[in-house]
Write a protein that holds these residues in place. Sequence first.
Motif, PDB file in Angstrom:
ATOM      1  N   PHE A 103      28.272 -26.024  -8.168  1.00 47.33           N
ATOM      2  CA  PHE A 103      29.204 -25.819  -9.277  1.00 47.33           C
ATOM      3  C   PHE A 103      28.809 -24.625 -10.139  1.00 47.33           C
ATOM      4  CE2 PHE A 103      30.774 -30.166  -8.434  1.00 47.33           C
ATOM      5  CZ  PHE A 103      32.127 -29.876  -8.422  1.00 47.33           C
ATOM      6  N   ILE A 145      35.482 -29.574 -12.475  1.00 47.96           N
ATOM      7  CA  ILE A 145      34.253 -30.194 -11.957  1.00 47.96           C
ATOM      8  C   ILE A 145      34.473 -31.684 -11.732  1.00 47.96           C
ATOM      9  CG2 ILE A 145      31.885 -30.863 -12.558  1.00 47.96           C
ATOM     10  CD1 ILE A 145      31.668 -28.088 -13.964  1.00 47.96           C
ATOM     11  N   TYR A 160      29.536 -34.608  -3.996  1.00 47.70           N
ATOM     12  CA  TYR A 160      28.272 -35.356  -4.048  1.00 47.70           C
ATOM     13  C   TYR A 160      28.178 -36.332  -2.867  1.00 47.70           C
ATOM     14  CZ  TYR A 160      24.617 -38.561  -5.519  1.00 47.70           C
ATOM     15  OH  TYR A 160      23.483 -39.343  -5.545  1.00 47.70           O
ATOM     16  N   GLN A 198      33.669 -33.407  -8.230  1.00 45.87           N
ATOM     17  CA  GLN A 198      32.247 -33.726  -8.222  1.00 45.87           C
ATOM     18  C   GLN A 198      31.902 -34.903  -7.309  1.00 45.87           C
ATOM     19  OE1 GLN A 198      30.718 -34.521 -12.143  1.00 45.87           O
ATOM     20  NE2 GLN A 198      28.661 -33.889 -11.554  1.00 45.87           N
TER      21      GLN A 198
END
Length: 198
Positions: A54, A25, A33, A29
């Motif tokens: 996720f 993750i 994002y 991430q």
Amino acid sequence: MDRSEERDLIERAIAGERQAAGDLIRAHQRSVYGYILRMSGRPEVAEDIVQEAFVRVLGNLHRFDFRFRFSTWLFTIARRLYMNAVAKNKPVYDTDFVGSMGRSQGRSNSSTESTVFSEERQQVQHDAIQEALLSLTEEQREIIILFHQLDWPIALISSHLEMPEGTVKSHLHRGRKRLRFMFKDKTRLGEQLAGVAL
């Protein structure tokens, strides 16, 4: 991370190792994002979609096909979730505000004032870029983000969007042209306002 390290993390995460899932993750991430934030223009939408992406990825990790890049699979899931959210809600984008964080009265330290000014200028620039991106068509915006922000090659974008490479290039060209026009227009307006202020 290279593909062998990524495969190792995925296999450990499938086996139930929480640390490996967390590392996976953390590795992706920020880029996911950033992609969804640029697409939506709204941090709360980006956070919700990335979180859901996720959850879905980790729940279906055992189905991942190692012939492909994990990031491509993840971005495809995030993109579908975003497109579903757009279809359901047709979000209203708040691009009218100007960043005002860090302002306070009576600052006397010039280096602090300089830092605040710099931060405000960066926020204004960020908002201007976001507003310009949101003025593009959905296809142009997504292709520009994937190509320029995430450094995806045309062939990968074409595969990801299930669109011919020529069409991707066409959207990229038209989107860039529109952005150049918008920023040239804003620069002219800024110069006119500066002239009035003098």
